[in-house]
Design a protein around this motif. Structure first.
Motif, short mmCIF file in Angstrom:
data_model
loop_
_atom_site.label_atom_id
_atom_site.label_comp_id
_atom_site.label_asym_id
_atom_site.label_seq_id
_atom_site.Cartn_x
_atom_site.Cartn_y
_atom_site.Cartn_z
N UNK A 23 92.54 50.66 -40.63
CA UNK A 23 92.64 52.17 -40.45
C UNK A 23 92.78 52.43 -39.19
N UNK A 24 92.11 51.69 -38.32
CA UNK A 24 92.07 52.41 -36.69
C UNK A 24 93.56 51.78 -36.12
N UNK A 25 93.86 50.78 -36.55
CA UNK A 25 95.27 50.11 -35.78
C UNK A 25 96.48 51.13 -36.32
N UNK A 26 96.48 51.31 -37.43
CA UNK A 26 97.65 52.12 -38.12
C UNK A 26 97.76 53.64 -37.80
N UNK A 27 96.37 54.16 -37.60
CA UNK A 27 96.32 55.40 -37.16
C UNK A 27 96.81 55.50 -35.60
N UNK A 28 96.86 54.40 -34.95
CA UNK A 28 97.28 54.43 -33.58
C UNK A 28 98.59 54.24 -33.80
N UNK A 29 99.05 53.42 -34.61
CA UNK A 29 100.63 53.18 -34.63
C UNK A 29 101.26 54.56 -34.94
N UNK A 30 100.77 55.21 -35.87
CA UNK A 30 101.25 56.70 -36.32
C UNK A 30 101.25 57.46 -35.14
N UNK A 31 100.40 57.60 -34.25
CA UNK A 31 100.43 58.20 -32.95
C UNK A 31 101.57 58.00 -31.96
N UNK A 32 101.72 56.51 -31.85
CA UNK A 32 102.61 56.18 -31.27
C UNK A 32 104.05 56.44 -31.54
#
Length: 366
Positions: A249-258
């Motif tokens: 959840x944390x990793x891919x929310x960060x990916x979406x922000x990138x």
């Protein structure tokens, strides 16, 4: 409710005629030698041009990027010409088609990459993963993957340049855009997911570092063809090909922000789709929507009703129907008119010729 699937939508500079996506599905029918897209593949995609968006099957960006026998590439002039047949056929039917650019990293075998050792984020073998090789018969031979070598900084720069050139090649071949394959345990995913990356440099450790390779690839491709012609496929909760993240959840929310910072046209999220798989958490979908402002596509266990409901709820904009498109070339028309759906033959998914590829008929009311 179903009307939600048949509204137009803006994707970059493109206006799509509906919100039904044909996602990328490997079919392993490229012409040999050379892994060249062919007339049979052109007919297959043209038959399905009523989708709002077609994302063509995974297409390796280099000889080292190939994971399986008989998959198409997009690095040679013959391959570009082969794909031009496909894009011309789809455009003649009024369709829109993106190329999915693919490097498998460690998910391969030396027999598929000219005897070389595979490359990855780290020298970690994918456990319990097999790929198929051309064993000299019409039947694919399945073999275990091998241990890769960790990519050097020079390797990373080289592969970034290969992605950039592949994006240019895709536009030359007539594609409307490209999708970066960053899902399902392949190379980009091997950098993102914590349990596949044990690097200690700026490409490993914290999630910001593990997203760096993906970000550099997108920056290079956007410089070449424009961010508005780029989509990215992610698979936050799958463990396909042995790639797992400890905090998805944390990793891919960060990916979406990138990806939002790069202003890519869409994010395409592959949900786990085996029969008793857990649902993707709604909280995760809401967090992606909050940080990413482009078009969001989900693909997984969707039927028309579930897909339309999800679009109306606002968590996504388009929905991918994978396997239903195999046996139903006219899938949007069948959905619109409540026509029954045909089922595909699993024995003809990979390899072979026309059977199971272009011989599924459109529905005719008797």
């Amino acid at each position: 409710m179903k009307n939600a699937l048949f509204q137009t939508i803006q994707l970059g500079k493109l206006t799509l005629k509906n919100r039904i996506v044909m996602p990328p599905m490997t079919r392993s029918r490229a012409s040999q030698p050379g892994n060249v897209a062919n007339q049979m593949m052109a007919e297959y995609y043209a038959q399905r041009a009523s989708a709002g968006l077609i994302i063509a099957e995974g297409t390796q960006i280099s000889p080292m990027g190939q994971g399986y026998a008989w998959t198409p590439g997009i690095y040679s002039s013959a391959q570009i010409a082969g794909w031009k047949k496909v894009t011309d056929a789809v455009h003649a039917k009024g369709g829109t088609i993106f190329a999915q650019l693919w490097h498998v990293g460690r998910v391969t075998h030396p027999d598929n990459i000219g005897g070389m050792q595979p490359i990855s984020s780290s020298a970690m073998k994918a456990e319990n993963v097999k790929v198929f090789i051309d064993n000299g018969t019409d039947e694919a031979g399945f073999v275990d993957v091998v241990e890769p070598r960790e990519m050097t900084k020079t390797d990373i720069k080289h592969v970034v340049a290969e992605y950039r050139q592949a994006a240019l090649n895709a536009i030359e071949a007539g594609f409307d855009g490209i999708e970066l394959h960053a899902a399902n345990g392949y190379l980009i995913n091997q950098f993102i997911d914590s349990e596949a990356n044990n690097r200690t440099d700026e490409y490993g450790g914290c999630i910001e570092n593990r997203l760096r390779f993906m970000s550099e690839v997108i920056a290079a491709m956007a410089d070449a063809i424009g961010a508005d012609r780029i989509g990215v496929r992610l698979a936050p909760f799958t463990s396909l090909n042995g790639t797992v993240d400890a905090t998805p959840v944390a990793s891919y929310t960060s990916a979406a922000a990138v990806l939002n910072n790069h202003k890519v046209a869409y994010i395409h999220i592959a949900e786990v789709d085996w029969d008793d798989a857990p649902e993707t958490p709604v909280a995760f979908k809401l967090s992606v929507r909050a940080v990413y402002h482009g078009v969001i596509i989900y693909a997984g266990r969707y039927n028309d009703e579930k897909g339309a409901k999800a679009i109306k709820s606002g968590v996504m904009d388009m929905v991918g129907f994978g396997r239903p498109f195999i046996a139903n070339p006219d899938l949007p028309n069948r959905i619109k008119n409540n026509y029954p759906l045909a089922t595909h033959n699993p024995d003809t998914l990979f390899g072979g010729a026309e059977a199971g590829l272009i011989d599924y008929p459109e529905y005719t009311a008797s």
